[in-house]
Design an enzyme around this catalytic site. Structure first.
Site, PDB file in Angstrom:
ATOM      1  N   SER A   9      -2.683  -0.662  -1.044  1.00  0.00           N
ATOM      2  CA  SER A   9      -1.402   0.042  -1.134  1.00  0.00           C
ATOM      3  C   SER A   9      -1.529   1.401  -0.468  1.00  0.00           C
ATOM      4  CB  SER A   9      -1.001   0.231  -2.596  1.00  0.00           C
ATOM      5  OG  SER A   9       0.021   1.215  -2.659  1.00  0.00           O
ATOM      6  N   HIS A  34       0.160  -3.238   1.780  1.00  0.00           N
ATOM      7  CA  HIS A  34       1.182  -3.185   0.727  1.00  0.00           C
ATOM      8  C   HIS A  34       1.898  -1.839   0.792  1.00  0.00           C
ATOM      9  CE1 HIS A  34       2.773  -4.399  -3.270  1.00  0.00           C
ATOM     10  NE2 HIS A  34       2.665  -3.121  -3.592  1.00  0.00           N
ATOM     11  N   ASP A  36       4.749   0.552  -0.919  1.00  0.00           N
ATOM     12  CA  ASP A  36       5.485   0.795  -2.163  1.00  0.00           C
ATOM     13  C   ASP A  36       6.698   1.693  -1.920  1.00  0.00           C
ATOM     14  OD1 ASP A  36       4.012  -0.610  -4.230  1.00  0.00           O
ATOM     15  OD2 ASP A  36       2.357   0.745  -3.761  1.00  0.00           O
ATOM     16  N   MET A  38       9.918   3.479  -3.292  1.00  0.00           N
ATOM     17  CA  MET A  38      10.452   3.970  -4.578  1.00  0.00           C
ATOM     18  C   MET A  38      11.642   4.890  -4.337  1.00  0.00           C
ATOM     19  SD  MET A  38       6.955   4.872  -6.596  1.00  0.00           S
ATOM     20  CE  MET A  38       5.491   3.837  -6.472  1.00  0.00           C
ATOM     21  N   HIS A  67       7.041  -3.789  -1.199  1.00  0.00           N
ATOM     22  CA  HIS A  67       7.375  -3.869  -2.624  1.00  0.00           C
ATOM     23  C   HIS A  67       8.495  -2.876  -2.908  1.00  0.00           C
ATOM     24  CE1 HIS A  67       5.737  -3.048  -7.004  1.00  0.00           C
ATOM     25  NE2 HIS A  67       6.925  -3.603  -7.010  1.00  0.00           N
ATOM     26  N   MET A  69      10.820  -0.896  -5.150  1.00  0.00           N
ATOM     27  CA  MET A  69      11.097  -0.407  -6.500  1.00  0.00           C
ATOM     28  C   MET A  69      12.365   0.432  -6.382  1.00  0.00           C
ATOM     29  SD  MET A  69       7.135   0.309  -7.419  1.00  0.00           S
ATOM     30  CE  MET A  69       6.718   0.228  -5.695  1.00  0.00           C
ATOM     31  N   MET A 138       3.283  -7.053 -12.387  1.00  0.00           N
ATOM     32  CA  MET A 138       2.907  -5.639 -12.497  1.00  0.00           C
ATOM     33  C   MET A 138       1.960  -5.457 -13.676  1.00  0.00           C
ATOM     34  SD  MET A 138       4.422  -4.234  -9.956  1.00  0.00           S
ATOM     35  CE  MET A 138       3.767  -2.595 -10.339  1.00  0.00           C
ATOM     36  N   PHE A 144       3.823   5.000 -10.027  1.00  0.00           N
ATOM     37  CA  PHE A 144       2.701   5.873  -9.632  1.00  0.00           C
ATOM     38  C   PHE A 144       1.437   5.053  -9.405  1.00  0.00           C
ATOM     39  CE2 PHE A 144       5.649   8.083 -12.383  1.00  0.00           C
ATOM     40  CZ  PHE A 144       5.965   9.204 -11.615  1.00  0.00           C
ATOM     41  N   ASP A 173      -0.452  -6.185  -9.273  1.00  0.00           N
ATOM     42  CA  ASP A 173      -0.261  -4.843  -8.741  1.00  0.00           C
ATOM     43  C   ASP A 173      -0.382  -3.801  -9.851  1.00  0.00           C
ATOM     44  OD1 ASP A 173       0.460  -2.630  -7.296  1.00  0.00           O
ATOM     45  OD2 ASP A 173       2.461  -3.339  -6.764  1.00  0.00           O
ATOM     46  N   GLY A 174      -1.431  -2.961  -9.743  1.00  0.00           N
ATOM     47  CA  GLY A 174      -1.600  -1.843 -10.665  1.00  0.00           C
ATOM     48  C   GLY A 174      -2.947  -1.856 -11.363  1.00  0.00           C
ATOM     49  N   GLY A 175      -3.739  -0.817 -11.125  1.00  0.00           N
ATOM     50  CA  GLY A 175      -5.016  -0.691 -11.830  1.00  0.00           C
ATOM     51  C   GLY A 175      -6.038  -1.755 -11.484  1.00  0.00           C
TER      52      GLY A 175
HETATM   53  C1  DX5 Z   1       2.790   1.121  -8.621  1.00  0.00           C
HETATM   54  C2  DX5 Z   1       2.651   0.495  -7.243  1.00  0.00           C
HETATM   55  C3  DX5 Z   1       1.283   0.035  -6.926  1.00  0.00           C
HETATM   56  C4  DX5 Z   1       0.275   1.142  -6.890  1.00  0.00           C
HETATM   57  C5  DX5 Z   1      -1.067   0.599  -7.204  1.00  0.00           C
HETATM   58  O1  DX5 Z   1       4.094   1.465  -8.838  1.00  0.00           O
HETATM   59  O2  DX5 Z   1       3.511  -0.626  -7.139  1.00  0.00           O
HETATM   60  O3  DX5 Z   1       1.242  -0.711  -5.721  1.00  0.00           O
HETATM   61  O4  DX5 Z   1       0.207   1.782  -5.649  1.00  0.00           O
HETATM   62  O5  DX5 Z   1      -1.947   1.678  -7.236  1.00  0.00           O
HETATM   63  P1  DX5 Z   1      -3.334   1.617  -8.021  1.00  0.00           P
HETATM   64  O6  DX5 Z   1      -4.132   0.530  -7.374  1.00  0.00           O
HETATM   65  O7  DX5 Z   1      -3.899   2.969  -7.776  1.00  0.00           O
HETATM   66  O8  DX5 Z   1      -3.024   1.314  -9.453  1.00  0.00           O
HETATM   67 ZN    ZN Z   2       3.253  -2.098  -5.356  1.00  0.00          ZN
END
Ligand code: DX5
Ligand code: ZN
Length: 226
Positions: A9, A34, A36, A38, A67, A69, A138, A144, A173-175
């Site tokens: 990302s 990827h 993001d 927002m 993606h 959002m 997610m 974030f 996606d995430g962590g």
């Molecule tokens: C969160 C995003 C993710 C994010 C993942 O809203 O959709 O794609 O960038 O970031 P990490 O890998 O740092 O959790």
């Molecule tokens: Zn994402």
């Protein structure tokens, strides 16, 4: 569908250097990029829109995985098609007419994806599975990078069973890092989005850590894949 796809990302990249960052992570072994998007309304943060995607496009050889959002989605679909998105993912929670949105993404020439927030059950996508190429689970509340992983293994497994023989990716996606990657691939995910865990320690002037980070995630993730 067991080939692992790693999608860094660019939310964790240097915002003043997207072109070079994309080339560096592809060179380092990224499968997709990827992006993001927002809007400060659907999620409490603002990143970038179709103009940035269009600027990045020539620097990405592979798949541009966008993606969204944002809400509403439909008025922006054409702009992302023109910007060169290959996959366009909309959230279940972004509006009342998900079915129409996914049809419109396909009609605009992109591969539709659907994303579910942590609180949204797998059943929310049961009636749109024939319209999508990807389901994004997610594992953080979107908005974030760098947040702690929320365990969604049971949702991933439920989705894999619902998908059955269809050729649909399950993206997480995430962590995602070397600890959490094997948990989600073990449950049935095949696309891993990772921001912090890929870009950590590197830069366009010193991209060696990117390759090391991607290889470590791939090794951890594939150790448990069928
Ligand atoms: C969160 C995003 C993710 C994010 C993942 O809203 O959709 O794609 O960038 O970031 P990490 O890998 O740092 O959790
Ligand atoms: Zn994402």
């Amino acid at each position: 569908m067991s080939d692992l796809i790693i999608a860094p990302s660019i939310l964790a990249a240097d915002f003043a250097n997207f072109g070079e960052e994309c080339r560096a992570v592809e060179q380092a072994g990224a499968d997709w990029i990827h992006v993001d998007v927002m809007d400060g309304h659907f999620v409490p943060n603002i990143t970038f829109g179709p103009a940035t995607c269009a600027a990045i496009r020539p620097h990405v050889k592979g798949v541009l995985d966008v993606h969204l959002m944002i809400a509403p989605v439909d008025p922006m679909i054409e702009a992302f098609a023109k910007a060169g998105a290959d996959i366009l993912t909309a959230h279940v929670e972004a509006g009342p007419h998900l079915h129409r949105t996914l049809q419109a993404i396909r009609a605009a020439g992109m591969r539709p994806g659907v994303a579910l927030n942590p609180a949204t059950p797998a059943a929310a996508v049961a009636h749109v599975l024939d319209l999508v190429d990807l389901v994004c689970v997610m594992t953080v509340n979107p908005g974030f990078g760098g947040q702690a992983f929320i365990d969604m293994r049971s949702k991933i497994a439920e989705l894999r069973a619902m998908i059955g023989p269809r050729r649909i990716h399950i993206e997480v996606d995430g962590g995602v890092d070397t600890t959490t990657a094997p948990l989600v691939t073990g449950a049935g995910a095949d696309v891993l989005v990772a921001g912090s865990a890929v870009f950590r320690g590197g830069s366009v002037d010193d991209p060696a850590p990117y390759a090391k980070n991607i290889a470590a995630i791939r090794r951890a993730a594939t150790s448990v894949m069928a």
